[in-house]
Design a protein around this motif. Structure first.
Motif, mmCIF file in Angstrom:
data_model
loop_
_atom_site.group_PDB
_atom_site.id
_atom_site.type_symbol
_atom_site.label_atom_id
_atom_site.label_comp_id
_atom_site.label_asym_id
_atom_site.label_seq_id
_atom_site.Cartn_x
_atom_site.Cartn_y
_atom_site.Cartn_z
ATOM 1 N N PHE A 123 0.461 -1.375 -0.334
ATOM 2 C CA PHE A 123 0.069 -0.135 -0.139
ATOM 3 C C PHE A 123 1.208 1.096 0.270
ATOM 4 C CE2 PHE A 123 -4.019 -1.949 0.374
ATOM 5 C CZ PHE A 123 -3.737 -3.291 1.497
ATOM 6 N N ARG A 124 0.112 2.207 -0.360
ATOM 7 C CA ARG A 124 1.046 3.550 -0.125
ATOM 8 C C ARG A 124 -0.139 4.790 -0.287
ATOM 9 N NH1 ARG A 124 5.327 4.508 -3.679
ATOM 10 N NH2 ARG A 124 5.664 3.014 -4.985
ATOM 11 N N LEU A 125 0.382 5.428 0.687
ATOM 12 C CA LEU A 125 -0.667 6.493 0.438
ATOM 13 C C LEU A 125 0.364 7.828 0.205
ATOM 14 C CD1 LEU A 125 -1.099 7.851 4.680
ATOM 15 C CD2 LEU A 125 -2.391 7.054 3.478
ATOM 16 N N PHE A 128 -2.171 14.452 -2.517
ATOM 17 C CA PHE A 128 -1.826 15.789 -4.236
ATOM 18 C C PHE A 128 0.035 16.524 -3.913
ATOM 19 C CE2 PHE A 128 -2.112 17.054 -7.749
ATOM 20 C CZ PHE A 128 -2.734 18.807 -8.298
ATOM 21 N N GLU A 129 -0.605 16.990 -2.429
ATOM 22 C CA GLU A 129 0.822 18.045 -2.346
ATOM 23 C C GLU A 129 1.660 17.809 -2.284
ATOM 24 O OE1 GLU A 129 -1.037 20.892 0.084
ATOM 25 O OE2 GLU A 129 -2.430 21.316 -1.336
ATOM 26 N N ARG A 130 2.229 17.010 -0.998
ATOM 27 C CA ARG A 130 3.282 15.782 -0.743
ATOM 28 C C ARG A 130 3.677 14.537 -1.333
ATOM 29 N NH1 ARG A 130 0.703 15.909 5.680
ATOM 30 N NH2 ARG A 130 3.057 15.595 6.014
ATOM 31 N N GLY A 131 2.980 14.078 -2.695
ATOM 32 C CA GLY A 131 3.839 13.161 -3.089
ATOM 33 C C GLY A 131 2.790 11.766 -2.805
ATOM 34 N N SER A 132 4.097 10.552 -2.175
ATOM 35 C CA SER A 132 3.366 9.600 -1.900
ATOM 36 C C SER A 132 4.167 8.982 -1.264
ATOM 37 C CB SER A 132 3.216 8.796 -3.201
ATOM 38 O OG SER A 132 4.551 8.249 -3.475
ATOM 39 N N SER A 165 -13.790 19.876 0.607
ATOM 40 C CA SER A 165 -13.436 20.528 1.659
ATOM 41 C C SER A 165 -12.023 20.307 2.146
ATOM 42 C CB SER A 165 -13.783 22.020 1.760
ATOM 43 O OG SER A 165 -14.706 21.262 3.033
ATOM 44 N N TYR A 166 -12.341 18.877 3.114
ATOM 45 C CA TYR A 166 -10.950 18.553 3.829
ATOM 46 C C TYR A 166 -9.874 17.739 3.030
ATOM 47 C CZ TYR A 166 -14.435 19.706 7.088
ATOM 48 O OH TYR A 166 -15.228 20.403 8.283
ATOM 49 N N PRO A 167 -8.693 18.745 3.351
ATOM 50 C CA PRO A 167 -6.910 17.112 3.292
ATOM 51 C C PRO A 167 -7.617 15.832 3.439
ATOM 52 C CG PRO A 167 -7.063 19.377 5.090
ATOM 53 C CD PRO A 167 -8.066 19.122 4.580
ATOM 54 N N LEU A 168 -7.355 15.211 1.827
ATOM 55 C CA LEU A 168 -7.355 14.284 1.846
ATOM 56 C C LEU A 168 -5.968 13.330 1.053
ATOM 57 C CD1 LEU A 168 -9.094 11.498 0.593
ATOM 58 C CD2 LEU A 168 -8.605 12.635 -1.640
ATOM 59 N N HIS A 169 -6.416 11.562 2.042
ATOM 60 C CA HIS A 169 -4.358 11.428 2.130
ATOM 61 C C HIS A 169 -5.031 9.459 1.472
ATOM 62 C CE1 HIS A 169 -1.974 13.381 4.148
ATOM 63 N NE2 HIS A 169 -3.027 14.286 5.082
ATOM 64 N N GLY A 185 -8.869 3.254 0.415
ATOM 65 C CA GLY A 185 -9.724 3.915 0.803
ATOM 66 C C GLY A 185 -9.406 5.092 0.957
ATOM 67 N N ALA A 186 -9.671 5.870 2.658
ATOM 68 C CA ALA A 186 -8.772 7.167 2.472
ATOM 69 C C ALA A 186 -8.703 8.125 3.572
ATOM 70 C CB ALA A 186 -9.818 8.703 1.606
ATOM 71 N N ILE A 187 -7.874 8.997 3.679
ATOM 72 C CA ILE A 187 -8.258 9.218 5.412
ATOM 73 C C ILE A 187 -8.215 11.057 5.218
ATOM 74 C CG2 ILE A 187 -6.347 9.733 7.042
ATOM 75 C CD1 ILE A 187 -4.959 7.408 6.096
#
Lengths: 326, 293
Positions: A123-125, A128-132, A165-169, A185-187
């Protein structure tokens, strides 16, 4: 007359030699040789490793966080990319299309099937802004999925439009070669809390026609993570790094030699073309000139034959140059 | 002398050709009105036995007329070849070859004669089609004709060419010219082949020379078509993949268009070479091998 016949013979032999040389054309050594079959079903590397076009797997996406790219001079074919140097899964990206064509070896096909059946352990997180991230903290995903299904887990219900509107990982399940992925999934970071939703537990209503989570309408239930899970997730956040790195071999772009729809057909093409365009008119030119010199009276008519055949030859040469140079 | 020889050949064919032309013209006018009847009454035959019978008979007549009109081309070919045969290979040949004109020019006059009459027959068929397009559509009340096909065609051409650039127009004009030349050269091959077969038949056979010529023509066609189907298929398979590969790799549109133009020119050059070769072989046979005894 003897000298003339000798010149004509040399000319004919030269043309035959040129046409024979077309058979002997060979690729420069040292470069990877890719061959794509005419029906685009099979891609072969160096005549040994075979990849086949992969169909289906609607919910599996190309997630090339790292790319090794083989450039190609023939823009109609596109570029070949892979997530590693000796990959079991590669893709072709065409210049003017938005579609990727995925090719896999037999082993690669197994990786894709495992990914599609949610049978992967990697798995990866992805933010969009910080990469993976690289591989997440071990066991984190199992813990998140197990937590989300628990009985007394704190949850919150939220409108999906507000959720957007919330930050998504995103939690991405990837295959063993890190080439393809599917969103697991998503955090979300909501008002200082971390909330998790596993996509496998949601019905189709939550997704759009392309299989992506839809923020258009409706509500979704998120599990609010407790302290131990928050610290494990934050630990994974710390390993975010930039991806989408493109590697090129030996500081130079490798151009394809023989990256053709079908190399054997090009050899056959030049053999047949040489026969039609160069070899066929030559004896007619010779016969016309010889008979024009040999026959008394009406000789000029045979020059017409030579002229027509010479025009045929010139146009054949012109067409060959246009096909290869344009 | 060449002009005079050609004029005599044309007069000889005209004596009977005008009958074919008049028949074809008359038949096309009649069948145009028959077609108008068919169109006007197509949906009125239900429950009307007499009308159904007339409609069926009219349809049969129309179909036979169309076949006859287009088959009339064979009549022109026969007239031209009969002129060639009689003038060269019968007792009339003794007189022909005493004329103060070379055999090469005599033969050239025959070929030109054949080309002219074939072109005239094609023009005749084109006029028949144009007349049918004018007479066949059912007219409005009080009118004799209905030019609807012409107005629709004009509209279609206007829509196609509306907004077309000068460069695109020139490319289209070039391709159309090349295709017309290609059709002309192809028909020239056909004419030269027929004359070649008649010549060979007349030289080889002592009796029934025309039948021998027809047999040789069918034999050559059979050999040609068999060879073309075998060798041609191999060549096409070998060439097609390569052409597609190189064609799709051409970077600019102009480059692609120019390549197509050169391909068409090359086909014309090949066909022209074949036509010239057939012509010269036949001429050689006439000059060296013809024995009218």
């Amino acid at each position: 007359m003897k000298r003339f016949k000798r010149i004509v013979a040399i000319f004919t032999l030269t043309l035959l030699l040129i046409s024979a040389l077309s058979v002997c054309a060979s690729a420069e050594d040292g470069y990877a040789k890719w061959f794509l079959s005419g029906d685009m079903q099979t891609l072969t590397l160096d005549g040994e490793k075979e990849y086949h076009l992969v169909y289906g797997y609607y919910d599996v996406y190309l997630y090339h966080f790292t790319r090794y790219v083989y450039e190609n001079d023939d823009t109609s074919i596109g570029t070949i990319g892979s997530a590693s140097k000796d990959a079991e899964i590669v893709w072709i990206e065409k210049s003017y299309e938005s579609t990727y064509y995925i090719y896999a070896t037999e082993k690669g096909q197994e990786y894709i099937e495992a990914l599609s059946e949610s049978d992967t352990q990697r798995f990866r997180l992805c933010n969009f802004e910080r990469g993976s991230t690289d591989i997440l903290v071990e066991g984190l995903i199992d813990a998140l999925d197990g937590y989300a299904g628990g009985e007394f887990v704190p949850t919150m219900e939220i409108e999906v439009r507000e959720l957007a509107s919330y930050p998504l990982h995103e939690v991405i399940a990837v295959d063993d070669t890190d080439t393809l992925g599917r969103t697991h999934g998503a955090i979300y970071e909501i008002d200082g809390k971390l909330c998790y939703v596993g996509y496998d537990g949601l019905s189709n209503n939550y997704f759009d026609a392309d299989g992506n989570f839809s923020y258009r309408d409706g509500t979704v239930t998120l599990s609010i993570l407790d302290e131990s899970l928050v610290s494990a997730v934050v630990q994974s956040f710390d390993s975010y790094e930039e991806r989408n790195i493109k590697y090129e071999y030996e500081d130079n772009v490798i151009s394809f030699e023989n990256f053709a729809a079908s190399e054997p057909s090009l050899v056959a093409f030049w053999i047949f073309y040489s026969l039609i365009a160069f070899v066929a008119p030559t004896p007619l030119i010779v016969v016309g000139i010889v008979l024009a010199n040999k026959r008394r009276g009406g000789a000029k008519y045979w020059y017409v034959l030579s002229g027509a055949a010479a025009l045929w030859l010139v146009l054949g040469v012109t067409l060959a140059l246009m096909l290869t140079l344009l | 002398m060449f002009g005079r020889a050609l004029k005599n050949d044309m007069k000889a064919v005209w004596h009977l050709w005008w009958i074919i032309a008049a028949s074809v013209g008359g038949l096309s006018v009649i069948s145009s009105f028959v077609l108008r009847f068919l169109i006007a009454n197509a949906d009125k035959t239900d429950g009307n036995t007499l009308l159904s019978f007339l409609w069926g008979a009219a349809l049969l007549f129309f179909m036979v007329s169309v076949i006859a009109i287009f088959a009339s081309t064979i009549g022109t070919v026969i007239l031209v070849l009969m002129r060639f045969y009689k003038n060269f290979f019968t007792d009339e040949g003794y007189l022909t070859f005493t004329l103060p004109i070379s055999r090469a020019k005599l033969f050239l006059a025959k070929i030109v004669n054949a080309v002219i009459w074939e072109a005239l027959h094609v023009a005749l068929l084109a006029v028949c089609v144009l007349v049918a397009c004018l007479l066949a559509p059912v007219p409005e009340r009080g009118s004799l004709i209905n030019p609807v096909i012409y107005t629709e065609l004009y509209e279609l051409l206007r829509v196609i060419f509306d907004g077309i650039t000068f460069e695109a127009f020139m490319w289209i004009a070039l391709y159309v010219t090349e295709i017309v030349i290609m059709i002309f050269v192809s028909s020239l091959i056909s004419i030269c082949l027929l004359h070649f077969c008649i010549t060979v038949g007349s030289i080889i056979a002592k009796k029934a020379k025309v039948i021998a010529g027809i047999g040789i023509y069918y034999g050559i066609n059979l050999v040609f078509s068999t060879a073309i189907s075998i060798i041609g298929t191999m060549f096409m398979l070998g060439l097609m993949g390569g052409f597609i590969h190189y064609f799709t790799g051409i970077a600019s549109a102009d480059g692609g268009l120019a390549t197509v133009a050169v391909i068409l020119f090359m086909v014309i050059a090949v066909l022209a070479t074949v036509a010239v070769a057939l012509y010269l072989i036949t001429l050689d046979l006439i000059r060296k091998r013809l024995n009218l005894n």
